[in-house]
Design a protein around this motif. Sequence first.
Motif, short mmCIF file in Angstrom:
data_model
loop_
_atom_site.label_atom_id
_atom_site.label_comp_id
_atom_site.label_asym_id
_atom_site.label_seq_id
_atom_site.Cartn_x
_atom_site.Cartn_y
_atom_site.Cartn_z
N ASP A 429 0.82 -1.21 0.00
CA ASP A 429 0.00 0.00 0.00
C ASP A 429 0.86 1.27 0.00
OD1 ASP A 429 -2.32 -1.60 0.12
OD2 ASP A 429 -2.08 -1.79 2.29
N ARG A 430 1.99 1.24 0.67
CA ARG A 430 2.87 2.40 0.72
C ARG A 430 3.91 2.37 -0.40
NH1 ARG A 430 5.55 2.82 6.34
NH2 ARG A 430 6.55 4.56 5.28
N GLY A 431 3.91 1.29 -1.19
CA GLY A 431 4.83 1.20 -2.30
C GLY A 431 6.27 1.10 -1.87
N PHE A 447 13.54 0.04 -2.19
CA PHE A 447 12.93 0.56 -3.41
C PHE A 447 11.64 1.27 -3.02
CE2 PHE A 447 15.26 -3.11 -5.18
CZ PHE A 447 15.93 -2.51 -6.24
N LYS A 448 11.44 2.49 -3.52
CA LYS A 448 10.15 3.16 -3.39
C LYS A 448 9.43 3.00 -4.72
CE LYS A 448 8.81 5.31 -0.45
NZ LYS A 448 7.95 4.92 0.69
N VAL A 449 8.24 2.38 -4.66
CA VAL A 449 7.56 1.96 -5.88
C VAL A 449 6.09 2.35 -5.80
CG1 VAL A 449 7.06 0.01 -7.39
CG2 VAL A 449 9.10 -0.05 -5.94
N LYS A 450 5.53 2.72 -6.90
CA LYS A 450 4.08 2.87 -6.99
C LYS A 450 3.56 1.68 -7.79
CE LYS A 450 0.32 5.92 -8.41
NZ LYS A 450 -0.05 7.20 -9.05
N PHE A 451 3.20 0.65 -7.06
CA PHE A 451 2.75 -0.57 -7.73
C PHE A 451 1.43 -0.31 -8.45
CE2 PHE A 451 5.18 -2.44 -4.07
CZ PHE A 451 6.22 -2.95 -4.84
N THR A 452 1.36 -0.75 -9.68
CA THR A 452 0.14 -0.55 -10.47
C THR A 452 -0.65 -1.84 -10.68
OG1 THR A 452 1.40 -0.88 -12.52
CG2 THR A 452 1.18 1.40 -11.70
N GLN A 453 -0.12 -2.94 -10.19
CA GLN A 453 -0.82 -4.21 -10.27
C GLN A 453 -0.22 -5.14 -9.21
OE1 GLN A 453 0.59 -6.87 -13.65
NE2 GLN A 453 1.09 -4.84 -14.51
N PRO A 454 -0.86 -6.25 -8.93
CA PRO A 454 -0.32 -7.18 -7.94
C PRO A 454 1.07 -7.66 -8.34
CG PRO A 454 -2.59 -7.73 -8.42
CD PRO A 454 -2.20 -6.68 -9.42
N VAL A 455 1.87 -7.98 -7.33
CA VAL A 455 3.23 -8.47 -7.54
C VAL A 455 3.36 -9.86 -6.92
CG1 VAL A 455 4.34 -6.22 -7.66
CG2 VAL A 455 3.97 -7.30 -5.43
#
Length: 501
Positions: A429-431, A447-455
């Motif tokens: 949720d916090r990427g 890593f700071k990430v803005k996930f756009t789909q499940p990983v």
Amino acid sequence: RDSQIIATLANKNEELQNFIETLNHTLGRVQVNSTQVVSDLEEEFDTLYSILDEMKESMTNNIKQETVRKSHELQNQLTQSTSALESAEELLEFANNALHITDEGDFTKAAKQIKDRVTMAPAFRLTLKPKATDNMTHLMVDFSQERQLLQGLKFLPVPGAPEIMLGDCLVIDNEVTVAWRMPVEDSKIDHYILEYRKTKHEGLPRVKDEQRWEVVDDIKSTEHTLQGLRFDTRFMNFRVRACNKAAAGDYSDPVTLETRAFNFGFDSTSSHLNLKVEDRSVEWDPQGGKGVDSKVKGKENKGSDCLCLSDGFRSGTPSPKRTSLTRSPAPRGARDRFTGESYTVLGDTSVESGQHYWEVKPQKDCKSYSVGLAYRNLGKFDQLGKTSTSWCIHINNWLQNSFAAKHNNKAKNLDVPVPDSVGVYCDFDRGQLSFYNAENKQLLHTFKVKFTQPVVPAFMVWCGGLTLSTGLQIPSAVRSFQKTENGLGGSNSSICHFAQV
């Protein structure tokens, strides 16, 4: 709103069904236990009867032996006395006849004989006192105290049921601490018994739960910490009973603690042809061997260098979704999810929300491996960290050693010692994706990430194997660090970006 009402009714129906099953089970156990205690009672009384019969027989034999002894001694005295009397009577008659002897010489001779016979007469050598009396009072009994004891027989004093203090119970760092107290102080309690079992159901324990109760006996305090548990279910039930020297009391009301964990296996259909997957393990195989589903090849390659899973536990995290648990193993020739030098295998569970943690330990001879996350659409020729859809740390022990964080074909060398095992922390949720030294919890990289789909968890292994531990709680040191540092630190900088689909 209608769906909420239906769900509420369904839950209530399930609770009532479980309660009815509990009542039926308890009712049946009452009959079984009643029969058992009656049998035990009869056995105890039979033992008492047997002891009393043995004591009666023993004491009766003592009386008989005393009677025989006294009778024998008195009979011997009687025989001797009768013989002495006969001898004395004969001597008396001889003496009376001697008085009529007129010849002085004959009289003197007779008198001497009488004197000698009197001296030797048994009547004068016998003790005229009975060697035994007719008294038998020394063999009499008084069982008044014993009768009082028997009349005081009663059921064992049983301790009361403890109360588990839910607020003092703790699930943290792969340990569960259970605390309880006695409603009424009981100084005769000797120890406690703690029982626990895994369950998939929230709320009160179910009679038909598939898991059996595990027992921890001889607990001397009112608190106990369980360690080394495999947390592969969402919840655990706990109950406690107190014991004195005589008996165990009733169980406490059971409590249910959340022990939900991120448990995952490997998607065997995603692995490279040179990776051999079985059960929860993967092994690099230079011969191009492909594993099959664990149910088919569960025991073929034990003892080999492999990537294998063990379970710990975690709480307070949304349950991840399985993505490929129902897939059937594909034929070897068709399983080419990754090819070329992409010796990759993906996890079979996707992360769509929440915080998760797992650990990876390389085997000593592992020459190269990567640990990280990826979108499931990772290309068949893609290597971890060389695409915009994967993030990892990479350790290379072949020819020239290197330790780097990789993403989108960019690498950042990590100026920290290579740990013996790596902890992976994902806050979807916090990427945030962070890697830690699993032993001392030193931050290696974030890593700071803005996930756009499940990983999904992703792994690469070449020339060796890895050991993976899943189902772990987020260590308190990691959780505390995330709160205070907002996930930054440990390395001079982090690769921050927006994830690309």
